[in-house]
Design a protein around this motif. Structure first.
Motif, PDB file in Angstrom:
ATOM      1  N   ALA A 103     108.967  75.984  -7.412  1.00 15.06           N
ATOM      2  CA  ALA A 103     108.624  76.302  -6.170  1.00 15.06           C
ATOM      3  C   ALA A 103     108.041  75.317  -5.422  1.00 15.06           C
ATOM      4  O   ALA A 103     107.036  74.649  -5.977  1.00 15.06           O
ATOM      5  CB  ALA A 103     107.591  77.663  -6.301  1.00 15.06           C
ATOM      6  N   ILE A 104     108.329  75.233  -4.309  1.00 17.99           N
ATOM      7  CA  ILE A 104     107.949  74.112  -3.556  1.00 17.99           C
ATOM      8  C   ILE A 104     107.366  74.521  -2.046  1.00 17.99           C
ATOM      9  O   ILE A 104     107.962  75.504  -1.259  1.00 17.99           O
ATOM     10  CB  ILE A 104     108.973  73.077  -3.122  1.00 17.99           C
ATOM     11  CG1 ILE A 104     109.322  72.227  -4.477  1.00 17.99           C
ATOM     12  CG2 ILE A 104     108.382  71.889  -2.181  1.00 17.99           C
ATOM     13  CD1 ILE A 104     110.475  71.223  -4.177  1.00 17.99           C
ATOM     14  N   GLU A 105     106.135  74.221  -1.577  1.00 18.64           N
ATOM     15  CA  GLU A 105     105.360  74.644  -0.264  1.00 18.64           C
ATOM     16  C   GLU A 105     106.020  73.804   0.680  1.00 18.64           C
ATOM     17  O   GLU A 105     106.309  72.709   0.848  1.00 18.64           O
ATOM     18  CB  GLU A 105     104.075  74.722  -0.654  1.00 18.64           C
ATOM     19  CG  GLU A 105     103.353  75.430  -1.704  1.00 18.64           C
ATOM     20  CD  GLU A 105     103.622  76.890  -1.734  1.00 18.64           C
ATOM     21  OE1 GLU A 105     103.701  77.227  -0.389  1.00 18.64           O
ATOM     22  OE2 GLU A 105     103.621  77.580  -2.685  1.00 18.64           O
ATOM     23  N   GLN A 106     105.697  74.485   2.004  1.00 20.31           N
ATOM     24  CA  GLN A 106     106.160  73.890   3.408  1.00 20.31           C
ATOM     25  C   GLN A 106     105.284  72.671   3.394  1.00 20.31           C
ATOM     26  O   GLN A 106     104.120  72.785   3.339  1.00 20.31           O
ATOM     27  CB  GLN A 106     105.645  74.703   4.436  1.00 20.31           C
ATOM     28  CG  GLN A 106     105.885  74.290   5.840  1.00 20.31           C
ATOM     29  CD  GLN A 106     107.213  74.315   5.963  1.00 20.31           C
ATOM     30  OE1 GLN A 106     108.233  75.028   6.069  1.00 20.31           O
ATOM     31  NE2 GLN A 106     107.685  73.002   6.622  1.00 20.31           N
ATOM     32  N   GLY A 107     105.927  71.577   3.958  1.00 18.31           N
ATOM     33  CA  GLY A 107     105.135  70.323   3.933  1.00 18.31           C
ATOM     34  C   GLY A 107     105.059  69.140   2.882  1.00 18.31           C
ATOM     35  O   GLY A 107     104.542  68.292   3.036  1.00 18.31           O
ATOM     36  N   GLU A 108     105.387  69.772   1.830  1.00 21.96           N
ATOM     37  CA  GLU A 108     105.171  69.103   0.647  1.00 21.96           C
ATOM     38  C   GLU A 108     106.299  67.835   0.211  1.00 21.96           C
ATOM     39  O   GLU A 108     107.405  68.334   0.946  1.00 21.96           O
ATOM     40  CB  GLU A 108     105.318  69.994  -0.744  1.00 21.96           C
ATOM     41  CG  GLU A 108     104.913  69.441  -1.995  1.00 21.96           C
ATOM     42  CD  GLU A 108     104.541  70.479  -3.039  1.00 21.96           C
ATOM     43  OE1 GLU A 108     104.409  70.230  -4.241  1.00 21.96           O
ATOM     44  OE2 GLU A 108     104.976  71.590  -2.839  1.00 21.96           O
ATOM     45  N   ILE A 109     105.938  66.928  -0.144  1.00 17.33           N
ATOM     46  CA  ILE A 109     106.781  65.848  -0.606  1.00 17.33           C
ATOM     47  C   ILE A 109     107.012  65.947  -2.108  1.00 17.33           C
ATOM     48  O   ILE A 109     105.816  65.513  -2.644  1.00 17.33           O
ATOM     49  CB  ILE A 109     106.414  64.431  -0.137  1.00 17.33           C
ATOM     50  CG1 ILE A 109     106.387  64.466   1.330  1.00 17.33           C
ATOM     51  CG2 ILE A 109     107.637  63.555  -0.696  1.00 17.33           C
ATOM     52  CD1 ILE A 109     106.281  62.851   2.054  1.00 17.33           C
ATOM     53  N   CYS A 110     107.994  66.149  -2.734  1.00 19.05           N
ATOM     54  CA  CYS A 110     108.196  66.290  -4.203  1.00 19.05           C
ATOM     55  C   CYS A 110     109.090  65.135  -4.696  1.00 19.05           C
ATOM     56  O   CYS A 110     110.223  65.430  -4.209  1.00 19.05           O
ATOM     57  CB  CYS A 110     108.650  67.580  -4.345  1.00 19.05           C
ATOM     58  SG  CYS A 110     108.847  68.055  -6.100  1.00 19.05           S
TER      59      CYS A 110
END
Length: 330
Positions: free
Chosen positions: A46-53
């Motif tokens: 899962a990836i949150e808003q504004g994250e750079i993964c």
């Protein structure tokens, strides 16, 4: 609530073995042997808003396949994907207006016309108003320093100039999520710095979520807040960049070309491991810089051996994955 939620994602391809030679080729017209290839195997994240993964892994690990399923270009074999509340493959028409994509080895630009004409095509596709389009194009071109090249035919642009134009194509409609697949592949150092700075600025300005797949650890170190490592279609690591460095042990790969033969010279010790010996005069070592600084290490080597060439690099991604597996087994 995460903007990207992936649960038990799997993608299996079915291909056929034809064999070699005239006889096997002829038989394959009537009966072919099916071969199943599992490109992605039960991945969840899962990836949150504004994250750079950053998404890392060796060739064939399943990174690009995962990105294509997140973009909606491929249907998953099983599992669930929710991006901004959409199912990418099922809701593709409504979904594509919310995302942007830059693929380092695939171009969105039309070869024989200037990039500005391709930009105008995207203006029509995404329904961008003329004032917004003009303002965004001027801003993006200035940030990437390509105001003077966007009216030249795409075919005459350098690779760095084309990649900058690819980013403009992806950003004109101001997507909520940007998918980047090897965006700096083949670029020189200066172009890489410009692209990375642009990604940082867009992430900060728009609170834009970015998924980055790459083999370049510098891209990840400069940009990513978090790292996912995939190998053989499976997720083997999912944590912060700082945690990844713990796995790596702050190691470097140092290659020497010596002026005399070192065929029988031992180099292994508490902080150094021999990776390969391409010739009697060459050796590549893995050095744990947490135990000894590079300067002290080079000084120790130079006292014992003369060398004519040296290179110091980050560990290759294959070694990164290997270290993660070794740590897990330990």
């Amino acid at each position: 609530m995460p903007v990207i939620d992936v649960k038990h994602l799997t993608k299996t391809y079915t291909t056929y073995k034809r064999g070699a030679g005239m006889g096997q080729t002829f038989r394959s017209f009537f009966k072919r042997e099916e071969v199943s290839v599992q490109a992605v195997n039960d991945i969840s994240f899962a990836i949150e808003q504004g994250e750079i993964c950053g998404m890392l892994g060796p060739n064939g690990a399943g990174k690009s396949t995962t990105i294509k399923m997140l973009c909606g270009a491929l249907y998953p074999t099983s599992g669930e994907i929710s991006v901004l509340g959409y199912s990418p493959a099922r809701d593709r028409k409504r979904y594509v207006g919310k995302i942007g994509a830059v693929f380092g080895q695939k171009s969105q630009l039309i070869w024989d016309i200037p990039p500005v004409d391709s930009f105008n095509m995207n203006k029509a596709i995404y329904g961008i108003s003329t004032p917004d389009f003009n303002h965004r194009l001027e801003e993006l071109a200035a940030l990437l320093e390509i105001s003077q090249v966007i009216e030249k035919p795409t075919r005459v642009l350098s690779l760095g100039e084309r990649m900058k134009c690819e980013f403009v194509m992806a950003m004109l409609h101001q997507p909520d999520i940007l998918f980047l697949d090897e965006p700096t592949i083949g670029l020189d150092v200066i172009a890489k710095v410009k692209i990375r700075e642009f990604i940082r600025q867009m992430n900060k300005k728009l609170n834009m979520t970015c998924i980055l797949t790459t083999h370049d650890l510098e891209d990840v170190e400069e940009l990513a807040h978090r790292v996912i490592v995939i190998n053989h279609g499976e997720k083997v690591f999912d944590d912060s960049l700082q945690r990844l460095k713990v796995f790596l042990g702050e190691k470097k790969q140092v290659s020497f070309t010596f002026v005399e033969s070192v065929q029988n010279t031992p180099f292994d010790n508490d902080y150094t491991k021999v990776v390969e010996r391409p010739s009697d005069f060459q050796v590549t070592l893995e050095v744990d810089t947490a135990r000894i600084s590079i300067s002290d290490f080079l000084e120790n080597i130079s006292r014992k051996h003369g060398f004519s060439d040296i290179s110091v690099k980050e560990l290759p991604i294959q070694q990164v994955v290997m270290n993660i597996y070794e740590s897990a087994q330990a």
